[in-house]
Design an enzyme around this catalytic site. Sequence first.
Site, mmCIF file in Angstrom:
data_model
loop_
_atom_site.group_PDB
_atom_site.id
_atom_site.type_symbol
_atom_site.label_atom_id
_atom_site.label_comp_id
_atom_site.label_asym_id
_atom_site.label_seq_id
_atom_site.Cartn_x
_atom_site.Cartn_y
_atom_site.Cartn_z
ATOM 1 N N ARG A 39 12.840 2.688 -15.986
ATOM 2 C CA ARG A 39 13.450 1.713 -17.007
ATOM 3 C C ARG A 39 13.494 1.896 -18.241
ATOM 4 O O ARG A 39 14.652 1.617 -18.953
ATOM 5 C CB ARG A 39 12.916 0.377 -16.750
ATOM 6 C CG ARG A 39 12.936 -0.334 -15.411
ATOM 7 C CD ARG A 39 12.119 -1.659 -15.171
ATOM 8 N NE ARG A 39 12.894 -2.688 -14.344
ATOM 9 C CZ ARG A 39 12.091 -3.605 -13.481
ATOM 10 N NH1 ARG A 39 10.865 -3.713 -13.955
ATOM 11 N NH2 ARG A 39 12.882 -4.356 -12.696
ATOM 12 N N LYS A 201 7.242 -10.094 0.753
ATOM 13 C CA LYS A 201 7.269 -11.745 0.886
ATOM 14 C C LYS A 201 8.697 -12.180 1.514
ATOM 15 O O LYS A 201 9.893 -11.681 0.824
ATOM 16 C CB LYS A 201 7.008 -12.275 -0.206
ATOM 17 C CG LYS A 201 5.567 -12.188 -0.831
ATOM 18 C CD LYS A 201 5.369 -13.392 -1.675
ATOM 19 C CE LYS A 201 4.294 -13.240 -2.603
ATOM 20 N NZ LYS A 201 4.699 -14.048 -3.845
ATOM 21 N N GLY A 354 11.967 -3.165 -8.209
ATOM 22 C CA GLY A 354 11.342 -2.205 -8.903
ATOM 23 C C GLY A 354 10.363 -1.233 -8.041
ATOM 24 O O GLY A 354 10.198 -0.089 -8.216
ATOM 25 N N GLY A 378 14.667 -9.042 -9.070
ATOM 26 C CA GLY A 378 14.951 -10.304 -9.037
ATOM 27 C C GLY A 378 16.482 -10.529 -9.386
ATOM 28 O O GLY A 378 17.201 -11.369 -8.854
HETATM 29 P P1 ADP Z 1 10.859 -4.478 -4.737
HETATM 30 O O1 ADP Z 1 9.980 -4.495 -6.068
HETATM 31 O O2 ADP Z 1 11.232 -3.416 -4.504
HETATM 32 O O3 ADP Z 1 11.582 -5.839 -4.720
HETATM 33 P P2 ADP Z 1 8.656 -5.935 -3.248
HETATM 34 O O4 ADP Z 1 7.804 -6.260 -4.331
HETATM 35 O O5 ADP Z 1 9.310 -7.014 -2.626
HETATM 36 O O6 ADP Z 1 9.694 -4.521 -3.456
HETATM 37 O O7 ADP Z 1 7.734 -5.206 -2.285
HETATM 38 C C1 ADP Z 1 6.928 -4.138 -2.485
HETATM 39 C C2 ADP Z 1 5.521 -4.154 -1.672
HETATM 40 O O8 ADP Z 1 5.845 -4.643 -0.377
HETATM 41 C C3 ADP Z 1 4.964 -2.893 -1.746
HETATM 42 O O9 ADP Z 1 4.132 -2.845 -2.624
HETATM 43 C C4 ADP Z 1 4.564 -2.601 -0.390
HETATM 44 O O10 ADP Z 1 3.051 -2.127 -0.255
HETATM 45 C C5 ADP Z 1 4.542 -3.921 0.439
HETATM 46 N N1 ADP Z 1 4.699 -3.890 1.612
HETATM 47 C C6 ADP Z 1 5.563 -3.373 2.557
HETATM 48 N N2 ADP Z 1 5.416 -3.569 3.781
HETATM 49 C C7 ADP Z 1 4.189 -4.102 3.924
HETATM 50 C C8 ADP Z 1 3.143 -4.549 5.054
HETATM 51 N N3 ADP Z 1 3.766 -4.172 6.150
HETATM 52 N N4 ADP Z 1 2.263 -5.335 4.640
HETATM 53 C C9 ADP Z 1 1.993 -5.360 3.231
HETATM 54 N N5 ADP Z 1 2.489 -5.253 2.388
HETATM 55 C C10 ADP Z 1 3.576 -4.550 2.560
#
Ligand code: ADP
Length: 396
Positions: A39, A201, A354, A378
């Site tokens: 960033r 989530k 991110g 977001g």
């Molecule tokens: P982004 O920042 O790209 O939008 P998110 O914040 O939604 O992504 O999610 C990222 C996190 O999701 C990572 O830290 C990863 O470890 C977690 N994650 C992915 N798969 C799983 C899983 N099966 N169980 C728990 N956490 C998970």
Amino acid sequence: MSIPALATLESIDLRGKRVLLRCDLNVPLKDGVITDDGRIRASLPTIKYLLAQGAAVVVTAHLGRPKGERKPELSLAPISIRLAELLGTEVAFSSEIVGSQSAKAIQGGQVVLLENIRYEVAETSKDEAERLVLAKELASYADVFISDGFGAVHRKHASVYDVAKLLPHAAGYLVAAEIEVLKKLTQAPERPYGVVLGGAKVSDKIGVISNLLDKVNVLAIGGGMLFTFLAAQGKEIGKSLVETDLIPTVNELLARAEQLGVKILLPTDIVVAKEFSADSTPTIVSADSIPADQMGLDIGPDTAASFAEAISQCKTVFWNGPMGVFEFPNFANGTKVVAKSLTTVSGISVVGGGDSAAAVRKLGFKDEEFGYISTGGGASLEYLEGKELPGIIALA
Ligand code: ADP
Ligand code: MG
């Protein structure tokens, strides 16, 4: 949402002007060390352009969510050092945002970075009058406002939204580039159009899934959120991440997908382990037989291969959210295979979020291998959900 035509940097006379520049410098830090400076790098073209115009630049940005408290671990001080290194120019850091010290720093330097704007409770206040007081302070530092903090444009915050009403303004290069990409994804995308969603989530992504359902050709679901889908189908998910309250919503989505004839790709195999830890032993199981005492930490190899196959045939791909816990090498394979497939897309491939951006860099991919790596999680998601972005509306 429709996007107003944004004034470009070039359309404003910036010579010798004082510019207030909103950047997104919200980088991941571990023990005070920046672990991914993507960033900060993405902010450089606009700052360099402003300096080349002979403007004096006051940068305002946030880090994390200090909620109006001066939390030392969320200081922008380490970021000012990295910014100076990358710019090759001195960056004066002002540890206060409003007051005599910041006024002095602003007078003295060509580039000044103000401390974490979210140390000011007014920045994120729901009370417009309260935000306006801070926005007026910020506006008093400059002749022009340039908005380049794409990762925050979905926020109605003083330094993002209100300040744009007080000064002549334009979008910086990053905001302009991000908006161009979002338009490509929403205004007649080249088909087939595939979207891959993962991450932790479902609650973060349910709006996007719902809005994109009738617009995409392929929708693949991995990451922690996939288990709420499996649970909705009545499957055993062991100790995997789940948001039980969203099961009815997920069921409605699955029913709507069926009516629409849209195929949602869900995993057929899962990498499970006993604990959420880097050295927990990985085992591959069928998505129908996750042991009760284990948790799913990645999509399995068959799933990764079928997602990759579907993605590589698309002409437009948007991916947000890692497929598994990529931070642990044993559970990074799904994310790696999916990332690899995006690099083979002949049309446009966009990585958003991110953690997703950090993941592809950590796994050894180069930014240039993708069509675009978005700095906003977001903000992109809200746009794709069909919501208005206050920080963009304010630039009209
Ligand atoms: P982004 O920042 O790209 O939008 P998110 O914040 O939604 O992504 O999610 C990222 C996190 O999701 C990572 O830290 C990863 O470890 C977690 N994650 C992915 N798969 C799983 C899983 N099966 N169980 C728990 N956490 C998970
Ligand atoms: Mg994240």
